[in-house]
Write a protein that holds these residues in place. Sequence first.
Motif, PDB file in Angstrom:
ATOM      1  N   GLN A 169       0.821  -1.206   0.000  1.00 16.60           N
ATOM      2  CA  GLN A 169       0.000   0.000   0.000  1.00 16.60           C
ATOM      3  C   GLN A 169       0.854   1.253   0.000  1.00 16.60           C
ATOM      4  OE1 GLN A 169      -3.476   0.191  -0.077  1.00 16.60           O
ATOM      5  NE2 GLN A 169      -3.289  -1.976  -0.610  1.00 16.60           N
ATOM      6  N   ARG A 170       1.895   1.273   0.821  1.00 14.78           N
ATOM      7  CA  ARG A 170       2.720   2.492   0.919  1.00 14.78           C
ATOM      8  C   ARG A 170       3.559   2.719  -0.336  1.00 14.78           C
ATOM      9  NH1 ARG A 170       4.927   2.620   7.207  1.00 14.78           N
ATOM     10  NH2 ARG A 170       2.913   2.150   8.200  1.00 14.78           N
ATOM     11  N   SER A 171       3.965   1.636  -1.003  1.00 18.61           N
ATOM     12  CA  SER A 171       4.768   1.783  -2.216  1.00 18.61           C
ATOM     13  C   SER A 171       3.901   1.982  -3.453  1.00 18.61           C
ATOM     14  CB  SER A 171       5.670   0.554  -2.406  1.00 18.61           C
ATOM     15  OG  SER A 171       4.875  -0.611  -2.556  1.00 18.61           O
ATOM     16  N   GLY A 172       2.588   1.764  -3.326  1.00 16.87           N
ATOM     17  CA  GLY A 172       1.674   1.981  -4.453  1.00 16.87           C
ATOM     18  C   GLY A 172       1.758   0.944  -5.528  1.00 16.87           C
ATOM     19  N   ARG A 173       2.279  -0.219  -5.227  1.00 17.41           N
ATOM     20  CA  ARG A 173       2.391  -1.271  -6.242  1.00 17.41           C
ATOM     21  C   ARG A 173       1.062  -1.980  -6.417  1.00 17.41           C
ATOM     22  NH1 ARG A 173       8.121  -3.970  -4.336  1.00 17.41           N
ATOM     23  NH2 ARG A 173       9.444  -2.195  -4.887  1.00 17.41           N
ATOM     24  N   GLN A 174       0.748  -2.341  -7.657  1.00 20.54           N
ATOM     25  CA  GLN A 174      -0.473  -3.065  -7.970  1.00 20.54           C
ATOM     26  C   GLN A 174      -0.151  -4.541  -8.152  1.00 20.54           C
ATOM     27  OE1 GLN A 174      -3.575  -1.781  -8.013  1.00 20.54           O
ATOM     28  NE2 GLN A 174      -2.646   0.142  -7.332  1.00 20.54           N
ATOM     29  N   PRO A 175      -0.869  -5.435  -7.472  1.00 20.35           N
ATOM     30  CA  PRO A 175      -0.597  -6.872  -7.634  1.00 20.35           C
ATOM     31  C   PRO A 175      -1.030  -7.365  -8.991  1.00 20.35           C
ATOM     32  CG  PRO A 175      -2.560  -6.528  -6.317  1.00 20.35           C
ATOM     33  CD  PRO A 175      -1.976  -5.169  -6.561  1.00 20.35           C
ATOM     34  N   ALA A 176      -0.276  -8.299  -9.533  1.00 22.54           N
ATOM     35  CA  ALA A 176      -0.630  -8.919 -10.827  1.00 22.54           C
ATOM     36  C   ALA A 176      -1.468 -10.152 -10.549  1.00 22.54           C
ATOM     37  CB  ALA A 176       0.643  -9.303 -11.591  1.00 22.54           C
ATOM     38  N   GLN A 177      -2.737 -10.099 -10.958  1.00 18.17           N
ATOM     39  CA  GLN A 177      -3.652 -11.191 -10.684  1.00 18.17           C
ATOM     40  C   GLN A 177      -3.842 -12.044 -11.921  1.00 18.17           C
ATOM     41  OE1 GLN A 177      -5.064 -11.923  -7.865  1.00 18.17           O
ATOM     42  NE2 GLN A 177      -4.904 -10.112  -6.590  1.00 18.17           N
ATOM     43  N   GLY A 178      -4.016 -13.366 -11.711  1.00 19.62           N
ATOM     44  CA  GLY A 178      -4.389 -14.256 -12.811  1.00 19.62           C
ATOM     45  C   GLY A 178      -3.301 -14.549 -13.798  1.00 19.62           C
ATOM     46  N   GLN A 179      -2.034 -14.211 -13.472  1.00 14.00           N
ATOM     47  CA  GLN A 179      -0.937 -14.495 -14.378  1.00 14.00           C
ATOM     48  C   GLN A 179      -0.017 -15.523 -13.730  1.00 14.00           C
ATOM     49  OE1 GLN A 179       1.039 -10.856 -15.449  1.00 14.00           O
ATOM     50  NE2 GLN A 179      -0.879  -9.792 -15.891  1.00 14.00           N
ATOM     51  N   LEU A 180       0.254 -16.602 -14.490  1.00  8.51           N
ATOM     52  CA  LEU A 180       1.071 -17.671 -13.944  1.00  8.51           C
ATOM     53  C   LEU A 180       2.494 -17.219 -13.673  1.00  8.51           C
ATOM     54  CD1 LEU A 180      -0.142 -20.718 -16.019  1.00  8.51           C
ATOM     55  CD2 LEU A 180      -0.750 -20.107 -13.696  1.00  8.51           C
ATOM     56  N   THR A 181       2.916 -16.136 -14.323  1.00 12.38           N
ATOM     57  CA  THR A 181       4.290 -15.664 -14.132  1.00 12.38           C
ATOM     58  C   THR A 181       4.393 -14.615 -13.035  1.00 12.38           C
ATOM     59  OG1 THR A 181       3.920 -14.036 -15.882  1.00 12.38           O
ATOM     60  CG2 THR A 181       4.931 -16.119 -16.523  1.00 12.38           C
ATOM     61  N   LEU A 210      -4.113 -15.107   1.215  1.00 15.89           N
ATOM     62  CA  LEU A 210      -5.274 -15.123   0.319  1.00 15.89           C
ATOM     63  C   LEU A 210      -6.536 -14.672   1.041  1.00 15.89           C
ATOM     64  CD1 LEU A 210      -4.532 -18.498  -1.485  1.00 15.89           C
ATOM     65  CD2 LEU A 210      -4.340 -16.207  -2.450  1.00 15.89           C
ATOM     66  N   SER A 211      -6.653 -14.975   2.329  1.00 17.04           N
ATOM     67  CA  SER A 211      -7.838 -14.576   3.084  1.00 17.04           C
ATOM     68  C   SER A 211      -7.824 -13.088   3.408  1.00 17.04           C
ATOM     69  CB  SER A 211      -7.921 -15.377   4.392  1.00 17.04           C
ATOM     70  OG  SER A 211      -7.969 -16.754   4.125  1.00 17.04           O
ATOM     71  N   MET A 212      -6.632 -12.525   3.606  1.00 17.44           N
ATOM     72  CA  MET A 212      -6.515 -11.155   4.086  1.00 17.44           C
ATOM     73  C   MET A 212      -6.350 -10.139   2.960  1.00 17.44           C
ATOM     74  SD  MET A 212      -6.469  -9.540   6.950  1.00 17.44           S
ATOM     75  CE  MET A 212      -6.512  -7.763   7.063  1.00 17.44           C
ATOM     76  N   SER A 213      -5.732 -10.545   1.855  1.00 15.31           N
ATOM     77  CA  SER A 213      -5.301  -9.577   0.844  1.00 15.31           C
ATOM     78  C   SER A 213      -6.464  -8.815   0.221  1.00 15.31           C
ATOM     79  CB  SER A 213      -4.494 -10.290  -0.243  1.00 15.31           C
ATOM     80  OG  SER A 213      -5.266 -11.313  -0.846  1.00 15.31           O
ATOM     81  N   ARG A 220      -8.947  -3.594  -0.653  1.00 13.64           N
ATOM     82  CA  ARG A 220     -10.182  -2.862  -0.908  1.00 13.64           C
ATOM     83  C   ARG A 220     -10.464  -1.822   0.168  1.00 13.64           C
ATOM     84  NH1 ARG A 220     -14.703  -7.090  -1.235  1.00 13.64           N
ATOM     85  NH2 ARG A 220     -15.957  -5.240  -1.603  1.00 13.64           N
ATOM     86  N   PHE A 221      -9.624  -1.742   1.183  1.00 17.17           N
ATOM     87  CA  PHE A 221      -9.826  -0.754   2.250  1.00 17.17           C
ATOM     88  C   PHE A 221      -9.728   0.656   1.665  1.00 17.17           C
ATOM     89  CE2 PHE A 221      -8.181   1.948   5.669  1.00 17.17           C
ATOM     90  CZ  PHE A 221      -9.139   1.715   6.640  1.00 17.17           C
ATOM     91  N   ASP A 222     -10.696   1.479   2.000  1.00 15.37           N
ATOM     92  CA  ASP A 222     -10.751   2.839   1.456  1.00 15.37           C
ATOM     93  C   ASP A 222      -9.540   3.641   1.949  1.00 15.37           C
ATOM     94  OD1 ASP A 222     -11.342   5.353   0.570  1.00 15.37           O
ATOM     95  OD2 ASP A 222     -13.460   5.264   1.135  1.00 15.37           O
ATOM     96  N   PRO A 223      -8.642   4.075   1.035  1.00 13.25           N
ATOM     97  CA  PRO A 223      -7.419   4.779   1.478  1.00 13.25           C
ATOM     98  C   PRO A 223      -7.705   6.148   2.063  1.00 13.25           C
ATOM     99  CG  PRO A 223      -7.592   4.774  -0.916  1.00 13.25           C
ATOM    100  CD  PRO A 223      -8.693   3.900  -0.415  1.00 13.25           C
ATOM    101  N   ARG A 224      -8.924   6.655   1.867  1.00 13.24           N
ATOM    102  CA  ARG A 224      -9.215   7.990   2.388  1.00 13.24           C
ATOM    103  C   ARG A 224      -9.203   8.013   3.910  1.00 13.24           C
ATOM    104  NH1 ARG A 224     -14.552   9.188  -1.086  1.00 13.24           N
ATOM    105  NH2 ARG A 224     -14.852   7.017  -0.470  1.00 13.24           N
ATOM    106  N   TRP A 225      -9.488   6.865   4.545  1.00 12.55           N
ATOM    107  CA  TRP A 225      -9.417   6.836   6.016  1.00 12.55           C
ATOM    108  C   TRP A 225      -7.985   7.108   6.490  1.00 12.55           C
ATOM    109  CZ3 TRP A 225     -13.697   7.160   8.633  1.00 12.55           C
ATOM    110  CH2 TRP A 225     -14.876   6.612   8.115  1.00 12.55           C
ATOM    111  N   SER A 226      -7.023   6.494   5.853  1.00 12.46           N
ATOM    112  CA  SER A 226      -5.616   6.716   6.238  1.00 12.46           C
ATOM    113  C   SER A 226      -5.190   8.139   5.924  1.00 12.46           C
ATOM    114  CB  SER A 226      -4.714   5.710   5.507  1.00 12.46           C
ATOM    115  OG  SER A 226      -5.041   4.396   5.865  1.00 12.46           O
ATOM    116  N   ARG A 237      -6.315   1.725  10.335  1.00 11.22           N
ATOM    117  CA  ARG A 237      -6.481   0.607   9.400  1.00 11.22           C
ATOM    118  C   ARG A 237      -6.715  -0.714  10.129  1.00 11.22           C
ATOM    119  NH1 ARG A 237      -4.980  -0.341   3.962  1.00 11.22           N
ATOM    120  NH2 ARG A 237      -4.056   1.729   3.811  1.00 11.22           N
ATOM    121  N   LEU A 238      -5.883  -1.010  11.106  1.00  8.78           N
ATOM    122  CA  LEU A 238      -5.983  -2.317  11.768  1.00  8.78           C
ATOM    123  C   LEU A 238      -7.306  -2.498  12.530  1.00  8.78           C
ATOM    124  CD1 LEU A 238      -4.050  -4.645  11.598  1.00  8.78           C
ATOM    125  CD2 LEU A 238      -3.110  -4.002  13.815  1.00  8.78           C
TER     126      LEU A 238
END
Length: 564
Positions: free
Chosen positions: A380-392, A443-446, A451-457, A475-476
């Motif tokens: 979240q802090r680095s702003g990276r987007q996870p790559a979903q659905g790609q085997l690589t 997988l349960s937490m991610s 999806r947590f609204d960043p406006r709260w932070s 957040r927690l």
Amino acid sequence: MLRLAPWLIIALLVGPILAGLAMAALPAFGYLPALGGDAFSLDPWRALLAQPGLARSVAVSFTSGLATTAVSLSVVLLFLAAASGSRLDRWIRRMVSPLLSIPHAAAAFGLAFLIAPSGLLARLASPGLSGWERPPDLLIVNDPWGLSLMAGLVIKEIPFLLLMSLAALHQIDAERRVALARSLGYRPTIAWLKVVMPSLYPLIRLPVFAVIAYASSVVDVAMILGPTLPPTLAVSILTWFNDPDLSRRFMASAGALLQLGVTLAALASWWGLECLVRRLGHGWVAGGQRRRGERRLRVAGKTLILLAAVTALVGIAGLALNSLAGFWRFPDGLPQTFTLQHWQRALPALGGPVAATLMIASTATLLAVGLVLAALENEQRSGRQPAQGQLTSALTLLYLPLIVPQIAFLFGLVVVMEALGTRPTRWLVIFGHLMFVLPYVFLSMSEAYRRFDPRWSRVALTLGSTPNGAFWRVRLPMLLAPLLTAMAVGLAVSIGQYLPTLLLGAGRVSTVTTEAVALAAGGNRRLIGVWALAQASLPLLGFIIAVGLPRLLWSNRRGMRGTP
């Protein structure tokens, strides 16, 4: 420190598996100086290929992996297509976590007590419907083709695939797609299958692969429900590994590599089936059929998942009934008397394994939660987007412990630990559990974390809070419900681990799972009922806390209670 968390997770998941596979490969070709193997040879493979019944063991393992996955995935997709938004849909969604929490061994015992010739189903049908005055001479449990094994796995894999599918559905806006298709005249079930399923499957491909790997190499469920002469390949490997004749460990290593090959062959076959279904499905989607077969698909979607859920719950009820049963002759539907003697006899022996189970599961889960929170917060802090659905993508590494068969690398990991002089302890078992708990917690937490609204932070930061302060104070607490659910899933996964406990603990660390599976050969249903019910109760306790604690703490904040 947060930047190190993703690398630490990767090292924790990848390093032991690679080391374990390498140390399983060397003895497979005759090299293990500690046991007198000073030169490479093919003798272990010759000994393995000479084992009677090896071809059937391989065939059952291979078929179990593909058939279990095909049935489980079909049931989940048909249910989502047929029941989305209905009352059944809401009930099943509430039941996913409790069903997922049932350990594989407990579910297998419950199914065995249900379908055995003297089980609950035969008693309810006798003598009125069947005419049986004695248990029929039928080989239902431990059948040679592994059908009861596959049924037991299907019951357990459906909640897992459903949970993964529900998490993935948020990413593809399924409701809008179905509404658009319905405006073109498609019936709801047909619309879901034609416009949602093709986009959903790539997102759940890795969980599907994990199911294939697990079903083709499972040990504890196979020891309870699977064939015995010969057993599945994974059970045979464990038998050779535990043989007092240490020279058979060379053959066990060759068998571990063969198991890896069987699982890879099952994955490759599934990929081939994917290509075939994609080609055939393209014509079906483009054909324009809007109503044909919709009624049958809808009925099947609702009926099959209801059957699986009820079977699992009735199986657990059967465990409770057996644990309290006194004299119970066939074909009586219920025991003539009930007694607490079985619990009173088992309680002194339950204390140690229950305490060890809770200690191992709690420690592994807390470590996993700490690593997962650090990795997600860094994302979240680095702003990276996870790559979903790609085997690589890096997500593939998260699934590595779930896709590589346990029996294929845990044996090598034991050899590595012995070479390092590490004695079998509870901490080594915790390390083994952590490899399998961590992916499930992530997988349960991610999904909830991302999806947590960043406006709260941001509001907290504008009021002068530091990033760490916003994490701990905003957040927690707001993510308490999904966090507790992830912890409950982690506890359930750890409590159900059989092979890591047995191999890394060298048989010296007893948990309720190892003790319950060990009772399978004895056939004492009363005692098995007690131990299996105790095993099933521990994860349920975690889910009760996960549901109840947010409601207690946030009784005046309905939006923060969560819906685990």
